[in-house]
Design a protein around this motif. Structure first.
Motif, PDB file in Angstrom:
ATOM      1  N   GLY A  29     -19.109  36.061 -25.397  1.00 55.23           N
ATOM      2  CA  GLY A  29     -19.563  35.448 -26.645  1.00 55.23           C
ATOM      3  C   GLY A  29     -18.989  36.048 -27.904  1.00 55.23           C
ATOM      4  N   VAL A  30     -18.146  37.086 -27.774  1.00 54.39           N
ATOM      5  CA  VAL A  30     -17.514  37.681 -28.955  1.00 54.39           C
ATOM      6  C   VAL A  30     -16.477  36.697 -29.498  1.00 54.39           C
ATOM      7  CG1 VAL A  30     -16.123  39.597 -29.812  1.00 54.39           C
ATOM      8  CG2 VAL A  30     -17.868  39.998 -28.063  1.00 54.39           C
ATOM      9  N   PRO A  31     -16.482  36.418 -30.812  1.00 52.16           N
ATOM     10  CA  PRO A  31     -15.530  35.436 -31.376  1.00 52.16           C
ATOM     11  C   PRO A  31     -14.114  35.991 -31.435  1.00 52.16           C
ATOM     12  CG  PRO A  31     -16.815  36.420 -33.135  1.00 52.16           C
ATOM     13  CD  PRO A  31     -17.411  36.930 -31.854  1.00 52.16           C
ATOM     14  N   LEU A  32     -13.534  36.238 -30.273  1.00 48.28           N
ATOM     15  CA  LEU A  32     -12.188  36.799 -30.165  1.00 48.28           C
ATOM     16  C   LEU A  32     -11.400  35.925 -29.192  1.00 48.28           C
ATOM     17  CD1 LEU A  32     -10.470  39.258 -31.063  1.00 48.28           C
ATOM     18  CD2 LEU A  32     -11.212  40.406 -28.970  1.00 48.28           C
ATOM     19  N   PRO A  33     -10.624  34.962 -29.682  1.00 45.15           N
ATOM     20  CA  PRO A  33      -9.934  34.011 -28.807  1.00 45.15           C
ATOM     21  C   PRO A  33      -9.056  34.708 -27.778  1.00 45.15           C
ATOM     22  CG  PRO A  33      -9.759  33.345 -31.114  1.00 45.15           C
ATOM     23  CD  PRO A  33     -10.328  34.737 -31.105  1.00 45.15           C
TER      24      PRO A  33
ATOM     25  N   MET B 278     -30.958  32.937 -27.445  1.00 47.11           N
ATOM     26  CA  MET B 278     -30.312  34.114 -28.007  1.00 47.11           C
ATOM     27  C   MET B 278     -28.815  33.886 -28.170  1.00 47.11           C
ATOM     28  SD  MET B 278     -28.334  36.980 -27.008  1.00 47.11           S
ATOM     29  CE  MET B 278     -28.610  37.197 -25.256  1.00 47.11           C
ATOM     30  N   LEU B 279     -28.202  33.214 -27.204  1.00 47.28           N
ATOM     31  CA  LEU B 279     -26.777  32.919 -27.293  1.00 47.28           C
ATOM     32  C   LEU B 279     -26.465  32.059 -28.511  1.00 47.28           C
ATOM     33  CD1 LEU B 279     -25.695  32.235 -23.598  1.00 47.28           C
ATOM     34  CD2 LEU B 279     -24.576  33.789 -25.199  1.00 47.28           C
TER      35      LEU B 279
ATOM     36  N   SER C 157     -24.158  32.997 -31.751  1.00 48.31           N
ATOM     37  CA  SER C 157     -22.923  32.231 -31.723  1.00 48.31           C
ATOM     38  C   SER C 157     -22.521  31.796 -33.124  1.00 48.31           C
ATOM     39  CB  SER C 157     -23.102  30.994 -30.831  1.00 48.31           C
ATOM     40  OG  SER C 157     -21.987  30.136 -30.931  1.00 48.31           O
ATOM     41  N   LEU C 158     -21.206  31.608 -33.319  1.00 47.21           N
ATOM     42  CA  LEU C 158     -20.728  31.072 -34.592  1.00 47.21           C
ATOM     43  C   LEU C 158     -20.689  29.557 -34.564  1.00 47.21           C
ATOM     44  CD1 LEU C 158     -17.784  33.511 -35.429  1.00 47.21           C
ATOM     45  CD2 LEU C 158     -20.083  33.477 -36.386  1.00 47.21           C
ATOM     46  N   SER C 159     -21.062  28.961 -33.434  1.00 47.29           N
ATOM     47  CA  SER C 159     -21.111  27.514 -33.338  1.00 47.29           C
ATOM     48  C   SER C 159     -22.486  27.023 -33.771  1.00 47.29           C
ATOM     49  CB  SER C 159     -20.833  27.067 -31.892  1.00 47.29           C
ATOM     50  OG  SER C 159     -19.544  27.489 -31.486  1.00 47.29           O
TER      51      SER C 159
ATOM     52  N   PRO D 267     -15.376  24.530 -26.698  1.00 47.27           N
ATOM     53  CA  PRO D 267     -15.862  25.676 -27.479  1.00 47.27           C
ATOM     54  C   PRO D 267     -17.383  25.812 -27.442  1.00 47.27           C
ATOM     55  CG  PRO D 267     -14.187  24.461 -28.709  1.00 47.27           C
ATOM     56  CD  PRO D 267     -14.518  23.633 -27.497  1.00 47.27           C
ATOM     57  N   GLY D 268     -17.863  27.019 -27.161  1.00 46.56           N
ATOM     58  CA  GLY D 268     -19.289  27.295 -27.175  1.00 46.56           C
ATOM     59  C   GLY D 268     -20.052  26.836 -25.946  1.00 46.56           C
TER      60      GLY D 268
END
Length: 307
Positions: free
Chosen positions: A26-30, A81-82, A86-88, A115-116
């Motif tokens: 879940g880390v926003p690191l593509p 929690m996810l 999340s940034l989504s 995504p997400g």
């Protein structure tokens, strides 16, 4: 920048493992750019393509199985929690449930391309009791398809990627700054998208205690359940009618425009409930409020549900 490229060449498999692992956690690191670059290097003989594939799939399976076990143990709490971290947008639980309810475990074959979806789908699989072998089979094949496509693209366009890497190396610190700026733009863009979404949900709400007090006083507001069919199997607030965001435009309530309407869901920040509430207000209903905490808050407070 030259040092960074040397690290990728020497420790590419380790970088791929941790990049994919963190991304699937879940880390926003593509992870796709890393897989494409290492796929190009593999085509040039820097790595074994098979070992690169196994590394990526193994990292994805470790992360996904962790979410599966969390969903199995903690249920819907882990999905909430996810979505909170999340940034989504927070509608991710509803969307994931809708997809998984329709396609089941085979939806994991394409989960990583949406995504997400991947992390929440893994947690949902554990929550609803998808068998472990079934989960691991479809999730593993899905991870192989996802990683395999990136590695193939890297090998297919290896010449172009080599030229790009040489250009970045020539740019030195400027090249590194370009990469970091690209990552920053991605994260900030997602954060801004979420902030706008959260602002759109701003409206008056009603607590579960206030709703119970209304019912105890004999005041019976119209109660609307907008969860997915999967979530509704756990039960609903007594007297609630069922609809969804997709059906709201054709949904008819047998109430007057001035009657109280309470909308609830089971998602962070009452996202689905707030969206439906605003749509009902636009249709002319004047007293519409989402239920704070949704069905989870209602059950946690000890109030009854129907099944």
């Amino acid at each position: 920048m030259s040092y960074l490229l040397q690290l990728i060449e020497q420790y590419g498999l380790i970088i791929v493992f941790f990049n994919v692992l963190l991304s699937q956690l879940g880390v926003p690191l593509p992870a796709y750019p890393t897989l494409i670059i290492t796929g190009a290097l593999a085509s040039g003989g820097e790595y074994s393509t098979t070992l690169l594939m196994l590394t990526a799939v193994g990292a994805a399976l470790i992360a996904d199985y962790g979410w599966y076990l969390a969903g199995k143990r903690y249920g819907r709490k882990v999905m909430g929690m996810l979505c909170r971290i999340s940034l989504s947008p927070d509608s991710c639980v509803r969307q994931t449930e809708a997809i998984y309810a329709r396609w089941g475990a085979p939806s994991l074959l394409v989960a990583k391309f949406v995504p997400g979806f991947a992390s929440i789908a893994s947690a949902l699989a554990g929550t609803i009791g998808t068998r472990r072998p079934t989960f691991l089979l479809f999730d593993g094949v899905g991870a192989a398809l996802w990683a395999g496509l990136a590695i193939y693209l890297g090998s297919r366009f290896s010449a172009t990627i080599d030229q790009l890497l040489l250009l970045l190396e020539e740019l030195g610190e400027t090249g590194l700054a370009v990469i970091l700026a690209g990552i920053a733009v991605f994260v900030v863009g997602k954060w801004w998208q979420r902030k706008r979404f959260m602002k759109s949900l701003s409206m008056a709400r009603i607590s579960v205690a206030e709703l119970d007090q209304l019912l105890q006083q004999g005041i019976k507001p119209a109660i609307v359940d907008v969860r997915t069919p999967v979530a509704q199997q756990r039960g609903w607030i007594p007297g609630a009618v069922v609809t969804s965001i997709q059906q709201i435009n054709t949904f008819t309530l047998d109430v007057t425009a001035d009657q109280e309407i309470i909308v609830y869901c089971a998602c962070p920040n009452e996202a689905s409930a707030a969206i439906v509430a605003k749509q009902l207000i636009q249709r002319g209903y004047k007293k519409v409020r989402p239920l704070t905490g949704g069905i989870d808050a209602w059950i946690a407070a000890g109030y009854p549900v129907e099944t």
